[in-house]
Design a protein around this motif. Sequence first.
Motif, short mmCIF file in Angstrom:
data_model
loop_
_atom_site.label_atom_id
_atom_site.label_comp_id
_atom_site.label_asym_id
_atom_site.label_seq_id
_atom_site.Cartn_x
_atom_site.Cartn_y
_atom_site.Cartn_z
N ARG A 74 -34.88 -67.67 13.87
CA ARG A 74 -33.90 -67.17 14.82
C ARG A 74 -34.38 -65.85 15.40
O ARG A 74 -35.14 -65.13 14.75
N ALA A 75 -33.93 -65.50 16.60
CA ALA A 75 -34.34 -64.24 17.23
C ALA A 75 -33.77 -63.04 16.49
O ALA A 75 -34.45 -62.02 16.31
N THR A 76 -32.52 -63.14 16.05
CA THR A 76 -31.88 -62.04 15.33
C THR A 76 -31.89 -62.34 13.83
O THR A 76 -32.37 -63.39 13.40
N THR A 77 -31.37 -61.42 13.05
CA THR A 77 -31.40 -61.59 11.60
C THR A 77 -30.00 -61.44 11.02
O THR A 77 -29.21 -60.62 11.50
N ALA A 78 -29.69 -62.22 10.00
CA ALA A 78 -28.37 -62.15 9.36
C ALA A 78 -28.29 -61.00 8.36
O ALA A 78 -27.23 -60.64 7.91
N GLY A 79 -29.41 -60.42 8.02
CA GLY A 79 -29.44 -59.32 7.07
C GLY A 79 -30.88 -58.97 6.73
O GLY A 79 -31.82 -59.63 7.17
N LEU A 80 -31.05 -57.90 5.97
CA LEU A 80 -32.39 -57.46 5.60
C LEU A 80 -33.10 -58.56 4.82
O LEU A 80 -32.55 -59.14 3.87
#
Length: 477
Positions: free
Chosen positions: A65-71
Motif C-alpha cells: 500500500r502507498a501509506t502505512t497502518a503503523g510503524l
Amino acid sequence: MYMDKELATSGYGNASVSARLDRLPPTRYFRGLVALIAVGGWFEFYELFMAAYVSLGLIHSGLYRATTAGLFDINGFASFLGSFFAGMFVGTVALGGITDRYGRRAVFTAAMVIYSIATFVAAFQTSPEALDVWRFVAGAGIGVQLLTVDTYISELTPYKTRGRYMAFSILVILTSVPVVAVLAYGLVPRTVFGLEGWRWVMIIGSAGAIAIWFVRRGLPESPRWLESKGRHGEAHAIVDAIEARVVAETGQPLAPPQADAPAAANAHAPAARKEQGSWSEMWKGRYLPRTVMLSFFNFCQTFGVYGFGSWVPVLLYSKGITITHSLLYTMVIAFATPLGAIGAMTCAERIERKWQLVGCALVVAVAGVLFGLARDTATILICGSAVTIANNWLIGIFHTYQAELYPTRIRARAVGFVFSWSRVSSIFVGFWVAALLKHSGVTAVFVLISSAMLVIVVMVSVLGPKTNGVRLEELSQ
C-alpha cells in the motif's frame, strides 16, 4: 631492512606509495580506472533508486500500500524501502570493517556478486515478507559496496584531482538513474512474457554479477591499503605499473615524489602500528568532531536524497496525477540527475567542498517546499529538477569528503560507521513520509525534508574541515 630493500627497488629511495601516487598528473588511465570502479557503483545506484520507479507497480499489483497502518507495517511500501536500508545498515556497520581487513578489490567483487544474486531472486517473490527478506540481503551487499567504492577511489587517485575523479565516478554512476526511469516508464505498466513489468526492472538490475567478471581483471588492489598492511613489495609493484602507464600516455618523465607528511613518513613506526585499525581512534583528537559532523550529516542527507528520490511517483500520485503521468514526470526529472554530478565534477577542486555541501542542502530545502506546494506541470518539473540536481551534486561531493577525513588504517571502518547513520534514518524515513502523507499531505513531507537539510547546513558549516588540495596523509596527521 626488508622494507628498505623493497623501497629501493622502486627507484625512489624511501618514498611512500602515497608520495609516489600524489605527484602523478591527471590522465586517461586514471579516468579509465575510476570508470571501472564506477561500474560497480552504477548497479548499486540502479538498485538504490529503482524503488522509486517500481513503487507504483508494486502498489498497483497489490503487494504493498502507498501509506502505512503503523510503524513497520509489512504491507506498506515503506517496508520495501525499510528492509533494503536495514540491510545497508548491517552492511556498513557490521561488515564495513572487512574492507580494511581483506582489501578493497576482493570485497568490491564479493559485494557486487551478493547483491546481484539477491536482487535476481527478489524479482520472483510473491509476498511482501519474502520480497523484504531478499531486499535486506541485497541491501547488505550494497552497504559494503558503497563504502568500498569511496575508499577505493580516494586511495588510488592523486590528491590534487581526488575530488574531480570522485565526482566523475558519481557522474558515471548516476547515469543509472535515467536508465532505470526509462525502463520503468516502458515496463512497469505492462506484463512481458507473463511477468509484471516491475519484476523485469529488478531482473535487469541484477546483471551486475555478470559485469564484475570483466571489471575486476582491470583493477589493482589499493597500494595504500597494501602499504598499511606491511605488504610494501606488492604496493610498490602496483605503483610501478601505474607510473609506467602514466609515462607511456604522457611521454614525459615523472617529477620526483614530494616529502611525506609526518603521519605518512612515520606510518611504519611502532607507535603508529599500535593504532592500526583501532575503532576508538575515530573518537579521539581531530577525528571526534569529524565523526560527530558526518554522523549528523549522513542521518539527515537521507531525507533529501531518498525521502524525495524514492517517493517522487507516489508524491505526485498523491497530488491527483495519474499513474502514467506520474511516471512520465518522474522520468523527465530523472534526466536532470547527471547535471548534479557534472556540477560537482566541474567545481570539485575549484570551490571548497564543505561549502558546496552547504549550498546544495539550502537548494534542496527551498526547492523541496516549492515542489510540495506546486500544482502546475512547469513548477513541478522545475522544482523537482532543482531538488534532483542539488541532491546529486551533494552526493558527488560528500562521497569524496567523508572518505578523505580519516587515515587509511581506519578509513573503510570509519566511513562505514558514519555512513551507517544514513541507513538508520533510511529505515525510518519511509514510514515517516508515509505517515505524513496520510495525515498531513505532500507539503508536510517537504517541511520534514527541509528541516533535515538545515541541520546539515549548521553541522557542516561549524564542524566541517576544509579539504581541497590537501593530501590524505596531511588531513589525518
